[in-house]
Design an enzyme around this catalytic site. Sequence first.
Site, PDB file in Angstrom:
ATOM      1  N   CYS A   2     -18.676 -34.000   7.641  1.00  0.00           N
ATOM      2  CA  CYS A   2     -17.322 -34.404   7.952  1.00  0.00           C
ATOM      3  C   CYS A   2     -17.045 -35.673   7.155  1.00  0.00           C
ATOM      4  CB  CYS A   2     -17.212 -34.732   9.432  1.00  0.00           C
ATOM      5  SG  CYS A   2     -17.880 -33.420  10.481  1.00  0.00           S
ATOM      6  N   ARG A  27     -14.871 -32.808   2.431  1.00  0.00           N
ATOM      7  CA  ARG A  27     -16.052 -32.732   3.299  1.00  0.00           C
ATOM      8  C   ARG A  27     -15.832 -31.823   4.502  1.00  0.00           C
ATOM      9  NH1 ARG A  27     -19.069 -37.483   1.810  1.00  0.00           N
ATOM     10  NH2 ARG A  27     -20.414 -37.236   3.609  1.00  0.00           N
ATOM     11  N   TRP A  73     -15.816 -30.583   9.626  1.00  0.00           N
ATOM     12  CA  TRP A  73     -16.353 -29.272   9.294  1.00  0.00           C
ATOM     13  C   TRP A  73     -17.266 -28.919  10.458  1.00  0.00           C
ATOM     14  CZ3 TRP A  73     -21.239 -27.098   8.451  1.00  0.00           C
ATOM     15  CH2 TRP A  73     -21.235 -25.829   7.839  1.00  0.00           C
ATOM     16  N   ASN A  99     -20.324 -38.119  11.626  1.00  0.00           N
ATOM     17  CA  ASN A  99     -20.695 -37.156  10.598  1.00  0.00           C
ATOM     18  C   ASN A  99     -22.197 -36.963  10.713  1.00  0.00           C
ATOM     19  OD1 ASN A  99     -21.133 -35.744   8.181  1.00  0.00           O
ATOM     20  ND2 ASN A  99     -21.132 -37.606   6.950  1.00  0.00           N
ATOM     21  N   GLY A 100     -22.638 -35.714  10.870  1.00  0.00           N
ATOM     22  CA  GLY A 100     -24.076 -35.467  11.009  1.00  0.00           C
ATOM     23  C   GLY A 100     -24.326 -34.557  12.192  1.00  0.00           C
ATOM     24  N   GLU A 485     -22.688 -16.722 -11.006  1.00  0.00           N
ATOM     25  CA  GLU A 485     -21.586 -17.663 -10.746  1.00  0.00           C
ATOM     26  C   GLU A 485     -20.265 -16.899 -10.547  1.00  0.00           C
ATOM     27  OE1 GLU A 485     -21.328 -20.569  -9.879  1.00  0.00           O
ATOM     28  OE2 GLU A 485     -19.357 -21.268 -10.467  1.00  0.00           O
ATOM     29  N   LYS A 489     -17.996 -17.045  -7.164  1.00  0.00           N
ATOM     30  CA  LYS A 489     -16.567 -17.426  -7.160  1.00  0.00           C
ATOM     31  C   LYS A 489     -15.767 -16.408  -6.364  1.00  0.00           C
ATOM     32  CE  LYS A 489     -16.917 -20.635  -8.006  1.00  0.00           C
ATOM     33  NZ  LYS A 489     -17.884 -21.578  -8.402  1.00  0.00           N
ATOM     34  N   GLU A 492     -16.573 -16.599  -2.473  1.00  0.00           N
ATOM     35  CA  GLU A 492     -16.162 -17.758  -1.675  1.00  0.00           C
ATOM     36  C   GLU A 492     -14.656 -17.894  -1.511  1.00  0.00           C
ATOM     37  OE1 GLU A 492     -17.189 -21.105  -5.111  1.00  0.00           O
ATOM     38  OE2 GLU A 492     -17.464 -21.621  -3.033  1.00  0.00           O
ATOM     39  N   HIS A 508     -33.096  -1.124 -10.480  1.00  0.00           N
ATOM     40  CA  HIS A 508     -34.109  -1.307  -9.435  1.00  0.00           C
ATOM     41  C   HIS A 508     -33.495  -1.413  -8.043  1.00  0.00           C
ATOM     42  CE1 HIS A 508     -37.210  -1.680 -12.450  1.00  0.00           C
ATOM     43  NE2 HIS A 508     -36.426  -2.528 -13.107  1.00  0.00           N
ATOM     44  N   LYS A 607     -16.121 -28.620   0.530  1.00  0.00           N
ATOM     45  CA  LYS A 607     -16.425 -28.920  -0.869  1.00  0.00           C
ATOM     46  C   LYS A 607     -17.835 -29.495  -1.008  1.00  0.00           C
ATOM     47  CE  LYS A 607     -15.405 -29.659  -5.223  1.00  0.00           C
ATOM     48  NZ  LYS A 607     -15.647 -28.427  -6.006  1.00  0.00           N
TER      49      LYS A 607
HETATM   50  C1  AGP Z   1     -19.309 -23.814  -5.584  1.00  0.00           C
HETATM   51  O1  AGP Z   1     -18.158 -23.114  -5.883  1.00  0.00           O
HETATM   52  C2  AGP Z   1     -19.563 -24.071  -4.197  1.00  0.00           C
HETATM   53  N1  AGP Z   1     -18.454 -24.541  -3.494  1.00  0.00           N
HETATM   54  C3  AGP Z   1     -20.909 -24.644  -3.822  1.00  0.00           C
HETATM   55  O2  AGP Z   1     -21.833 -23.664  -4.097  1.00  0.00           O
HETATM   56  C4  AGP Z   1     -21.365 -25.978  -4.486  1.00  0.00           C
HETATM   57  O3  AGP Z   1     -21.592 -25.783  -5.836  1.00  0.00           O
HETATM   58  C5  AGP Z   1     -22.639 -26.457  -3.763  1.00  0.00           C
HETATM   59  O4  AGP Z   1     -22.344 -26.714  -2.429  1.00  0.00           O
HETATM   60  C6  AGP Z   1     -23.254 -27.671  -4.409  1.00  0.00           C
HETATM   61  O5  AGP Z   1     -22.398 -28.775  -4.356  1.00  0.00           O
HETATM   62  P1  AGP Z   1     -22.700 -30.073  -5.213  1.00  0.00           P
HETATM   63  O6  AGP Z   1     -22.669 -29.656  -6.639  1.00  0.00           O
HETATM   64  O7  AGP Z   1     -21.618 -31.031  -4.850  1.00  0.00           O
HETATM   65  O8  AGP Z   1     -24.053 -30.556  -4.801  1.00  0.00           O
END
Ligand code: AGP
Length: 612
Positions: A2, A27, A73, A99-100, A485, A489, A492, A508, A607
Amino acid sequence: MCGIVGYIGNREAYPILINGLKRLEYRGYDSAGVALFNGSLENFKKKGKVSDLEAFVAGKNHGGNIGIGHTRWATHGEPSDGNAHPHTSMNGVFSVVHNGIIENYARLKNDLSKHGYRFYSETDTEVLANLIEYFYLQNEEMTSEAAVQLALSKVVGAYGIAVLCKRENDKIVVARKGSPLVVGLGNNEYFIASDASPIAGYTSQVIYLNDEDIAILQHDGFTLKNVQNNPVSLKISNIDLEIGNLDKGDFDYFMLKEIYEQPLTIEETFRGRLQNDYSEIVLGGLLDIFPKLEAAERIIIIGCGTSWHAGLIGEYLIEEYAQVPVEVEYASEFRYRKPIIRSKDVVILISQSGETADTLAALHLAKSKGATVLGICNVVGSSLARETDAGVYTHAGVEIGVASTKAFTAQVTVLTMIALKLAKQKGTIDLKEYETLVKELSEIPEKGRLILESNEKIKQIAEKYYEATNALYLGRGYLFPVALEGALKLKEISYVHAEGYAAGEMKHGPIALVDDNLPVVVVAPQDAYYEKVVSNIQEVKARKGNVIAIVTEGDTGLKELANDVIEIPKSHPALAPLLAVIPLQLLAYHIALLKGCNVDQPRNLAKSVTVE
Ligand code: AGP
């Protein structure tokens, strides 16, 4: 995980808190709240984004010069008004933002229940608020900071907290263990935040609290000690942070803006680091540490999510050109699996935010074993940037979209520079090839601009496939991590199940998924693997799968074979990830939009993942 903000001074607290929360929404964004000393102790909190809180508070009395705020969060309890922070203790004496995770909250809750405490939320934070109040009310002489200290001595877990006490309405008490907190020192005023970004516009002097530090902030000064009540030495740091632009400009979403920024951000990342005649790469941040990198017997690259994918590309680059063995690890696995770490190992931690809890824990582990730890990080002054021995900033600028885009290409740019520089120093690369690669790297932004011109075409392809419920992404060599990747994308932001695979692995297992409903995105430029990838495409087509191929411009063969093609300019194979990922980002973006998803703030995500 958070975001926490706080203010005490002579200005009105509320606008400072709200602006700070907007900076910290990366966050978490499932609920938000503020508590203010405003004659009495007022709490405003609301499920939803900071903008929902603002709408809720509008027209209400939100004056006052002291306040704390939170954007959440959810860990304990679903997103709701009741579970939102600040949490008030049962008798209304304390308001707490946290936060935590308080790991022993169930036992503490049980103990407090025996003393008559009732609970109105499902959160661990409410337990902490009540525990502080319980100690406070035991003894008339007790100060709020002493009650906080006592409560924290009973807590197992991680916390960054800010606490207001109704009976001591001239102070904020803050403490941290495991979850970052920064105190900004102004002129008879103090700012609190989970990272320095909300503070940057007000003061450049900050104190980064260390674990178990507790600070008592009052209008006329502050006290810093640890939770055991011992004094701690004060280290004031100067931050030189640019206040990132939180404006979407002409774009509908930050993600699209950030995708479009990539030609520029890649350029920013290598600006001043590639010499004009391509003969040298200068990485100032690694200057002193480079001999250790050259002497490394092994390099371990660690990250999470997209940063981990960038790390995989780093592995391919470093092993091919610098010929140093590389292992790439998920931070969440590395930190717990008792890895072998030797003093001659160099550990590279990659993180956009520099605040990812697992990555920071991996950093601490590697450091404790004597390894040299380097960071590749986007956020200046973040925990990762401060705690590594040395590092390279990515200069991608503030990234707001939860789906990482420009940070990824900036990370790959840095890894490319490290690999090439290391190879040159070690004499493992032919100088001509080195110069060719450096020159081609400098040309990537222009090629990226050309790919962005395909946006409309990619949108049309998205219109054909957006109702699919599954998707497969395939690539080989440097483009296997790009397939991973691309799939991440799509998952998510559109909630479509997507798998990224090494194309050669398809037979496989994943080939069983292929039918006429399955879009298969194949990254297939004309490189050494081309013929093999074409065979994989044939295998998909033979089973009626729909192939969307990312091809080198002018590739007529795949135009015939694939259902849809997106062209990218020809590049050196080692640099192809920087280009091939762009159409995959755009494809995910358009599919998510067509499905009506919130592209910038997808459900369940944050994020920066600041809890484990
Ligand atoms: C990427 O699109 C994601 N939102 C997520 O995987 C992100 O890359 C991951 O949480 C790592 O974050 P950071 O690079 O801030 O450590």
